[in-house]
Scaffold this active site. Structure first.
Site, PDB file in Angstrom:
ATOM      1  N   LYS A  38     -14.240   8.458  -7.445  1.00  0.00           N
ATOM      2  CA  LYS A  38     -13.608   7.142  -7.559  1.00  0.00           C
ATOM      3  C   LYS A  38     -14.431   6.292  -8.528  1.00  0.00           C
ATOM      4  O   LYS A  38     -15.654   6.253  -8.435  1.00  0.00           O
ATOM      5  CB  LYS A  38     -13.527   6.490  -6.170  1.00  0.00           C
ATOM      6  CG  LYS A  38     -12.567   5.322  -6.080  1.00  0.00           C
ATOM      7  CD  LYS A  38     -12.188   4.996  -4.638  1.00  0.00           C
ATOM      8  CE  LYS A  38     -11.191   3.848  -4.596  1.00  0.00           C
ATOM      9  NZ  LYS A  38     -10.635   3.623  -3.256  1.00  0.00           N
ATOM     10  N   GLU A  58      -1.539   1.189  10.839  1.00  0.00           N
ATOM     11  CA  GLU A  58      -1.192  -0.070  11.492  1.00  0.00           C
ATOM     12  C   GLU A  58      -0.538   0.160  12.854  1.00  0.00           C
ATOM     13  O   GLU A  58      -0.771  -0.597  13.805  1.00  0.00           O
ATOM     14  CB  GLU A  58      -0.263  -0.884  10.582  1.00  0.00           C
ATOM     15  CG  GLU A  58      -0.953  -1.521   9.373  1.00  0.00           C
ATOM     16  CD  GLU A  58      -1.194  -0.578   8.193  1.00  0.00           C
ATOM     17  OE1 GLU A  58      -0.755   0.588   8.254  1.00  0.00           O
ATOM     18  OE2 GLU A  58      -1.830  -1.002   7.207  1.00  0.00           O
ATOM     19  N   ARG A  69       5.508  -2.253   9.118  1.00  0.00           N
ATOM     20  CA  ARG A  69       5.827  -0.922   9.643  1.00  0.00           C
ATOM     21  C   ARG A  69       5.583  -0.803  11.146  1.00  0.00           C
ATOM     22  O   ARG A  69       5.812   0.263  11.713  1.00  0.00           O
ATOM     23  CB  ARG A  69       5.054   0.154   8.887  1.00  0.00           C
ATOM     24  CG  ARG A  69       3.565   0.005   8.901  1.00  0.00           C
ATOM     25  CD  ARG A  69       2.865   1.164   8.181  1.00  0.00           C
ATOM     26  NE  ARG A  69       3.423   1.432   6.860  1.00  0.00           N
ATOM     27  CZ  ARG A  69       2.993   2.384   6.038  1.00  0.00           C
ATOM     28  NH1 ARG A  69       2.006   3.160   6.398  1.00  0.00           N
ATOM     29  NH2 ARG A  69       3.545   2.570   4.863  1.00  0.00           N
TER      30      ARG A  69
HETATM   31  C1  LIG Z   1       0.459   0.319   4.848  1.00  0.00           C
HETATM   32  C2  LIG Z   1      -0.678  -0.096   3.973  1.00  0.00           C
HETATM   33  N1  LIG Z   1      -1.831  -0.500   4.540  1.00  0.00           N
HETATM   34  C3  LIG Z   1      -2.866  -0.876   3.761  1.00  0.00           C
HETATM   35  C4  LIG Z   1      -2.765  -0.844   2.405  1.00  0.00           C
HETATM   36  C5  LIG Z   1      -3.921  -1.308   1.528  1.00  0.00           C
HETATM   37  N2  LIG Z   1      -4.454  -0.175   0.734  1.00  0.00           N
HETATM   38  C6  LIG Z   1      -4.098   0.031  -0.541  1.00  0.00           C
HETATM   39  S1  LIG Z   1      -4.840   1.347  -1.223  1.00  0.00           S
HETATM   40  C7  LIG Z   1      -5.678   1.667   0.203  1.00  0.00           C
HETATM   41  C8  LIG Z   1      -6.654   2.808   0.262  1.00  0.00           C
HETATM   42  C9  LIG Z   1      -6.060   4.074  -0.193  1.00  0.00           C
HETATM   43  O1  LIG Z   1      -7.047   5.051  -0.189  1.00  0.00           O
HETATM   44  P1  LIG Z   1      -6.753   6.453  -0.848  1.00  0.00           P
HETATM   45  O2  LIG Z   1      -5.423   6.932  -0.439  1.00  0.00           O
HETATM   46  O3  LIG Z   1      -7.908   7.333  -0.561  1.00  0.00           O
HETATM   47  O4  LIG Z   1      -6.657   6.139  -2.399  1.00  0.00           O
HETATM   48  P2  LIG Z   1      -7.815   5.692  -3.406  1.00  0.00           P
HETATM   49  O5  LIG Z   1      -7.633   4.221  -3.596  1.00  0.00           O
HETATM   50  O6  LIG Z   1      -9.145   6.030  -2.812  1.00  0.00           O
HETATM   51  O7  LIG Z   1      -7.526   6.447  -4.642  1.00  0.00           O
HETATM   52  C10 LIG Z   1      -5.358   0.737   1.194  1.00  0.00           C
HETATM   53  C11 LIG Z   1      -5.929   0.699   2.546  1.00  0.00           C
HETATM   54  C12 LIG Z   1      -1.526  -0.443   1.863  1.00  0.00           C
HETATM   55  N3  LIG Z   1      -1.311  -0.406   0.542  1.00  0.00           N
HETATM   56  N4  LIG Z   1      -0.522  -0.058   2.659  1.00  0.00           N
END
Ligand SMILES: Cc1ncc(C[n+]2csc(CCOP(=O)(O)OP(=O)(O)O)c2C)c(N)n1
Length: 586
Positions: free
Chosen positions: A244, A330, A358
């Site tokens: 990352k 959630e 959701r």
């Molecule tokens: C339902 C929901 N909850 C929280 C978020 C906030 N959110 C956006 S990206 C993320 C982390 C995603 O992590 P990962 O899938 O590992 O992707 P990375 O950013 O590390 O590439 C979160 C918690 C969201 N977009 N949707």
């Protein structure tokens, strides 16, 4: 320069594999330049450059269909599919959204912004393909963090039985926004440490074939791996290990800070000066930590966004086992909060309003049918939250304001917020949600001594006659401004009411207004239909009272300007005052 020659995936395919690392470098530089000037998802995109180049190099999009989870990491995909200038020309930086969007490109299949949906959405594309004897590949890209959402499991479970072409690329950068949480991550680590050979494998258990790629930032390795799985006749997980923030040291080092960022210096990674103002997230984290130390029963819950309720890495360490991060789950958070409350604990679950959408069923069934005294803190709801169509957060009043047994409160400022939170934590009778104001901290400096156990009691802030303004939550200052304007320009003394309770009507107060008021206006920072004001209009229906409700008309605007959206809905101080004059016949 390779980048300027690429207007479509066909142009990319003209390059030799050996030229792709140089292209990746150019894309990274463009990303850093744009992100530094514009803001956006830094770490997720820098880590996925090689993956998205390799995908477009090997597959034939849009015949082959790509679905990106959250799609916050899809910038390289956009650059390679005709949208380069939105990343290289500062005048066009705002042309594209930060997420996939079918209105932008035939290469984007869905508007996506919430996590854990890619496998399910792509499973539908695969099913539709099979029904129509199509021959395209379906490729879903999902991050390790997003695997923790229940919908991701459901998608894998369905596809595992479909036995058809489906390529799930698990982009494992060992991070969610913050660190990952959940038993699944032990298995991902085992898989990484054994180069994919661990005997326990979450993905094969669900019916997928599986392949591990340790260097997920080596574009040639990725090209080979994708060529191997292209046109496969069954579901496979390609588990790739990426870094990352790759290529930008500050983002590689402090991955949480650099998940998303506003402006920064592209050389040093220093941020533009941020004004030192109070914010509700920090205040909430400090408050909860203090309360936790006094009372072992209090436990904070987050679903993968700990800092929204002020839990920075330091506070997380201090909170210890009185903080639970359930992953990006959630539904689990709401149900677990209900269980903790039932078991005698005092759960306080903080979330972004858009992501609670959701959990309608968990709020209804797990929490409110059971009436357990969990505390929910809804942050960033209203028009001043996130403004992407995928992240809209002004539906919470219509959603949570209509669930029986839930008390949903709308403080208008800091003292009210903490008085409500004190009460919500102390009472053991019912679930209570608080809509944390999203327009900055407003403080009266006066302690709020309201007894919130007296439900549905509105506060009369100013007593007047003829017209009453009922201004909810962070729209209370706007209500006061309308009252001021009426006084100054027309000599009208309006009554100003701070309702505080979203979920109930103060019938005594509303009925008393009929004696010397002709007009009631309601103001709310949320969707009009099914909202707060409509209930007041409905109550006054059989009377002669004229009622006008102000809120946002049912819609899904994309990347709107809050002031413009409010104005388009008639929500300006001048406009409301003019409407009131007209209703009074002045
Ligand atoms: C339902 C929901 N909850 C929280 C978020 C906030 N959110 C956006 S990206 C993320 C982390 C995603 O992590 P990962 O899938 O590992 O992707 P990375 O950013 O590390 O590439 C979160 C918690 C969201 N977009 N949707």
């Amino acid at each position: 320069m390779y980048l300027e020659r690429i207007d479509s995936p066909a142009d990319l395919k003209k390059l030799a594999v050996g030229e792709l690392p140089a292209l990746a470098q150019e894309i990274r530089e463009a990303l850093i330049a744009k992100l530094a000037a514009h803001g956006g998802h830094v770490g997720p995109n820098l880590g996925a450059v090689e993956l998205e180049i390799a995908m477009h190099y090997v597959f034939d999009s849009p015949h082959d269909r790509f679905v990106f989870d959250v799609s916050h990491q899809s910038y390289t995909h956009k650059i390679l599919t005709g949208r380069r200038e939105a990343f290289t020309d500062p005048a066009k930086y705002d042309d594209d959204s930060g997420f996939t969007n079918p209105n932008e490109s035939e290469h984007d299949w869905f508007n996506v912004g919430h996590t854990s949906t890619s496998i399910s959405l792509a499973s539908g594309l695969a099913k539709a393909r099979d029904l129509m004897d199509g021959d395209n590949n379906v490729v879903a890209v999902i991050g390790d963090g997003s695997l923790s959402g229940g919908e991701a499991f459901e998608g894998f479970d369905t596809v595992g039985e479909m036995g058809t072409n489906f390529i799930a690329i698990v982009n494992d950068n060992e991070m969610s926004i913050a660190e990952n949480h959940g038993g699944l991550y032990k298995n991902l680590r085992e898989l990484r440490e054994t180069n994919g050979r661990a005997s326990t494998n979450y993905f094969t258990a669900l019916g997928f074939d599986y392949r591990y790629i340790e260097d997920g930032n080596d574009v040639a390795v990725l090209v080979d791996a994708l060529r191997d799985v292209k046109d496969i006749d069954h579901p496979i997980v390609l588990h790739i290990h990426t870094l990352k923030g790759k290529g930008f040291k500050p983002a590689e080092t402090d991955k949480e800070t650099w998940h998303w960022n506003g402006w920064f210096d592209p050389q040093t990674g220093e941020f533009a000066d941020r004004p030192a103002v109070e914010d509700y997230s920090t205040l909430t984290g400090e408050y909860l930590l203090r309360r936790m130390k006094e009372d072992r029963r209090i436990v904070a819950i987050t679903s993968g966004t700990p800092t929204v309720m002020g839990f920075t890495p330091e506070l997380r360490r201090e909170a210890g086992d009185q903080l639970v991060d359930v992953g990006i789950a959630e539904e689990q958070a709401v149900a677990m909060a209900s269980g903790i409350a039932r078991g005698g604990g005092i759960p306080v679950y903080g979330f972004y309003g858009t992501f609670i959408q959701r959990t309608y069923d968990q709020l209804m069934q797990d929490l409110c049918v059971n009436g357990n005294p969990a505390v929910l803190l809804d942050f960033a709801s209203g028009v001043h939250g996130m403004n992407d169509v995928t992240h809209l957060g002004f539906y919470d009043i219509a959603m949570m304001g209509n669930i029986p047994n839930l008390v949903y409160l709308a403080p208008s400022g800091k003292e009210e917020y903490f008085a409500m939170l004190d009460w919500a934590i102390a009472q053991r009778e019912r679930p209570v949600a608080i809509r944390v104001p999203a327009m900055g901290v407003v403080s009266t400096g006066k302690a709020d001594t309201t007894d919130y156990s007296q439900l549905d009691r509105y506060e009369t802030v100013r007593s007047g006659r003829d017209v009453a303004i009922v201004a909810l939550g962070d729209f209370q200052p706007m209500g006061a401004a309308v009252a001021d304007m009426l006084r100054e320009t027309d000599g009208i003394e309006a009554t100003l009411i701070n309702p505080k309770f979203i979920t109930g009507l103060d019938l005594d107060l509303l009925d008393s207004l009929t004696a010397d008021h002709r007009v009631v206006v309601t103001l709310e920072d949320g969707q009009l239909e099914g909202g707060f004001g409509e209930k007041i209009a409905s109550h006054y229906g059989p009377t002669g009272m004229r009622v006008r409700n102000y809120g946002i008309a049912k819609s899904m605007p994309d990347r709107y300007d809050p002031a413009e959206l409010l104005a388009a809905n008639g929500i300006t101080v001048d406009g409301i005052a003019a409407d009131i004059r007209a209703m009074l016949g002045l």
